[in-house]
Motif scaffolding. Structure first.
Motif, mmCIF file in Angstrom:
data_model
loop_
_atom_site.group_PDB
_atom_site.id
_atom_site.type_symbol
_atom_site.label_atom_id
_atom_site.label_comp_id
_atom_site.label_asym_id
_atom_site.label_seq_id
_atom_site.Cartn_x
_atom_site.Cartn_y
_atom_site.Cartn_z
ATOM 1 N N LEU A 48 38.415 -46.852 -18.658
ATOM 2 C CA LEU A 48 39.066 -46.650 -19.953
ATOM 3 C C LEU A 48 38.061 -46.777 -21.094
ATOM 4 N N ASN A 49 37.156 -47.732 -20.956
ATOM 5 C CA ASN A 49 36.206 -48.011 -22.033
ATOM 6 C C ASN A 49 34.882 -47.270 -21.913
ATOM 7 N N SER A 50 34.647 -46.598 -20.787
ATOM 8 C CA SER A 50 33.339 -45.965 -20.620
ATOM 9 C C SER A 50 33.360 -44.479 -20.280
ATOM 10 N N GLU A 51 34.396 -44.011 -19.593
ATOM 11 C CA GLU A 51 34.338 -42.646 -19.076
ATOM 12 C C GLU A 51 34.088 -41.597 -20.163
ATOM 13 N N ASP A 52 34.870 -41.596 -21.217
ATOM 14 C CA ASP A 52 34.671 -40.597 -22.271
ATOM 15 C C ASP A 52 33.292 -40.726 -22.910
ATOM 16 N N LYS A 53 32.845 -41.958 -23.117
ATOM 17 C CA LYS A 53 31.532 -42.165 -23.737
ATOM 18 C C LYS A 53 30.420 -41.626 -22.844
ATOM 19 N N ILE A 54 30.548 -41.835 -21.552
ATOM 20 C CA ILE A 54 29.548 -41.325 -20.611
ATOM 21 C C ILE A 54 29.525 -39.804 -20.645
ATOM 22 N N PHE A 55 30.682 -39.193 -20.463
ATOM 23 C CA PHE A 55 30.735 -37.735 -20.380
ATOM 24 C C PHE A 55 30.359 -37.076 -21.701
ATOM 25 N N ASN A 56 30.690 -37.699 -22.822
ATOM 26 C CA ASN A 56 30.321 -37.146 -24.127
ATOM 27 C C ASN A 56 28.831 -37.273 -24.405
ATOM 28 N N SER A 57 28.155 -38.173 -23.690
ATOM 29 C CA SER A 57 26.707 -38.368 -23.880
ATOM 30 C C SER A 57 25.868 -37.417 -23.043
ATOM 31 N N LEU A 58 26.486 -36.766 -22.074
ATOM 32 C CA LEU A 58 25.739 -35.888 -21.181
ATOM 33 C C LEU A 58 25.667 -34.473 -21.735
ATOM 34 N N GLU A 96 28.705 -49.207 -25.418
ATOM 35 C CA GLU A 96 28.055 -47.990 -25.909
ATOM 36 C C GLU A 96 26.851 -47.669 -25.043
ATOM 37 N N PHE A 97 26.548 -46.402 -24.939
ATOM 38 C CA PHE A 97 25.368 -45.948 -24.233
ATOM 39 C C PHE A 97 24.466 -45.273 -25.250
ATOM 40 N N ASP A 98 23.209 -45.689 -25.279
ATOM 41 C CA ASP A 98 22.286 -45.249 -26.321
ATOM 42 C C ASP A 98 21.905 -43.780 -26.232
ATOM 43 N N ASP A 99 21.917 -43.235 -25.015
ATOM 44 C CA ASP A 99 21.485 -41.853 -24.857
ATOM 45 C C ASP A 99 21.961 -41.313 -23.513
ATOM 46 N N GLU A 100 21.579 -40.089 -23.259
ATOM 47 C CA GLU A 100 21.980 -39.425 -22.024
ATOM 48 C C GLU A 100 21.491 -40.170 -20.782
ATOM 49 N N GLY A 105 22.902 -43.530 -15.954
ATOM 50 C CA GLY A 105 22.882 -44.795 -15.232
ATOM 51 C C GLY A 105 24.279 -45.368 -15.052
ATOM 52 N N ALA A 106 25.091 -45.271 -16.095
ATOM 53 C CA ALA A 106 26.468 -45.742 -16.006
ATOM 54 C C ALA A 106 27.257 -44.896 -15.007
ATOM 55 N N LEU A 107 27.013 -43.592 -15.026
ATOM 56 C CA LEU A 107 27.693 -42.712 -14.076
ATOM 57 C C LEU A 107 27.267 -43.029 -12.643
ATOM 58 N N GLU A 167 15.403 -46.312 -18.705
ATOM 59 C CA GLU A 167 16.572 -46.048 -19.551
ATOM 60 C C GLU A 167 17.817 -45.835 -18.686
ATOM 61 N N VAL A 168 17.670 -45.110 -17.589
ATOM 62 C CA VAL A 168 18.790 -44.894 -16.666
ATOM 63 C C VAL A 168 19.206 -46.232 -16.058
ATOM 64 N N LEU A 169 18.230 -47.022 -15.657
ATOM 65 C CA LEU A 169 18.508 -48.349 -15.116
ATOM 66 C C LEU A 169 19.226 -49.214 -16.147
ATOM 67 N N SER A 170 18.831 -49.120 -17.391
ATOM 68 C CA SER A 170 19.477 -49.880 -18.458
ATOM 69 C C SER A 170 20.966 -49.541 -18.551
ATOM 70 N N GLY A 171 21.306 -48.269 -18.440
ATOM 71 C CA GLY A 171 22.710 -47.853 -18.479
ATOM 72 C C GLY A 171 23.489 -48.379 -17.287
ATOM 73 N N ALA A 172 22.872 -48.355 -16.112
ATOM 74 C CA ALA A 172 23.531 -48.878 -14.912
ATOM 75 C C ALA A 172 23.775 -50.378 -15.061
ATOM 76 N N LYS A 173 22.765 -51.102 -15.505
ATOM 77 C CA LYS A 173 22.912 -52.554 -15.684
ATOM 78 C C LYS A 173 23.964 -52.867 -16.752
ATOM 79 N N LYS A 174 23.987 -52.049 -17.789
ATOM 80 C CA LYS A 174 24.943 -52.253 -18.870
ATOM 81 C C LYS A 174 26.379 -52.138 -18.339
#
Length: 183
Positions: A48-58, A96-100, A105-107, A167-174
């Motif tokens: 709920l809190n991440s999916e749209d943000k992830i997909f909108n960042s790609l 929040e995810f800083d970039d693509e 990483g979150a994905l 940076e990808v690792l940072s998103g996964a850890k986040k």
């Protein structure tokens, strides 16, 4: 390869998530419907809190390569909540995810949970008390789970430059940290 780098550098987070969700109970068949509801609610809050943000960042580069439309899962987990009669008020959190690269990483975390979820669904479908559970979220890719995971890893490994691995690792850890702090 980025996928191996992520696996190696997020192993402690993955292990912590398995411990948090009492994963060992799944395989010794002592996992309960209440345990399952906890996993579904926690994953729901994460999506709920991440999916749209992830997909909108790609960028559109990844849309076709990753079949992004097929990777959206929020609506599936909402179907699971409804079928389980979970009607909790779900708080909203800020992530929040800083970039693509962070979004990728979150994905990685979400796609990894889908891979593990396939195993969970298969195991729980053989466990008493789960006869009427639909597994929309955990079974979302059905027989394509392996190929969807393989495609995801191949796209990461061939499209992300080594200088962007952290940076990808940072998103996964986040996202892992977000998930682990929900309970």
């Amino acid at each position: 390869m980025l996928s191996e780098y992520l696996k190696r550098n997020t192993a402690e987070y993955h292990d912590a998530a398995e411990k948090l969700f009492n994963s060992e109970k799944i395989f010794n068949r002592t996992f309960t419907l209440e345990d399952y509801k906890k996993i579904i609610v926690t994953n729901y809050v994460m999506l709920l809190n991440s999916e749209d943000k992830i997909f909108n960042s790609l960028s559109s580069t990844y849309e076709g390569k990753l079949q992004l439309i097929e990777r959206k899962k929020l609506f599936l987990i909402e179907m699971d909540l409804e079928s389980l009669s979970v009607k909790e008020t779900i708080p909203s959190y800020d992530i929040e995810f800083d970039d693509e690269n962070e979004a990728l990483g979150a994905l990685y975390v979400i796609e990894g949970s889908t891979l593990g979820g396939h195993v969970i669904a298969k195991q729980l479908s053989k466990t008493g008390g789960f006869e009427n559970v639909t597994f929309n979220f955990f079974g979302c890719y059905h027989e394509n789970t392996g190929s969807m995971w393989k495609t995801f890893k191949e796209v990461l490994d061939t499209n992300v430059k080594e200088e962007n691995y952290n940076e990808v690792l940072s998103g996964a850890k986040k996202l892992y940290t977000f998930l682990l702090n929900l309970n």
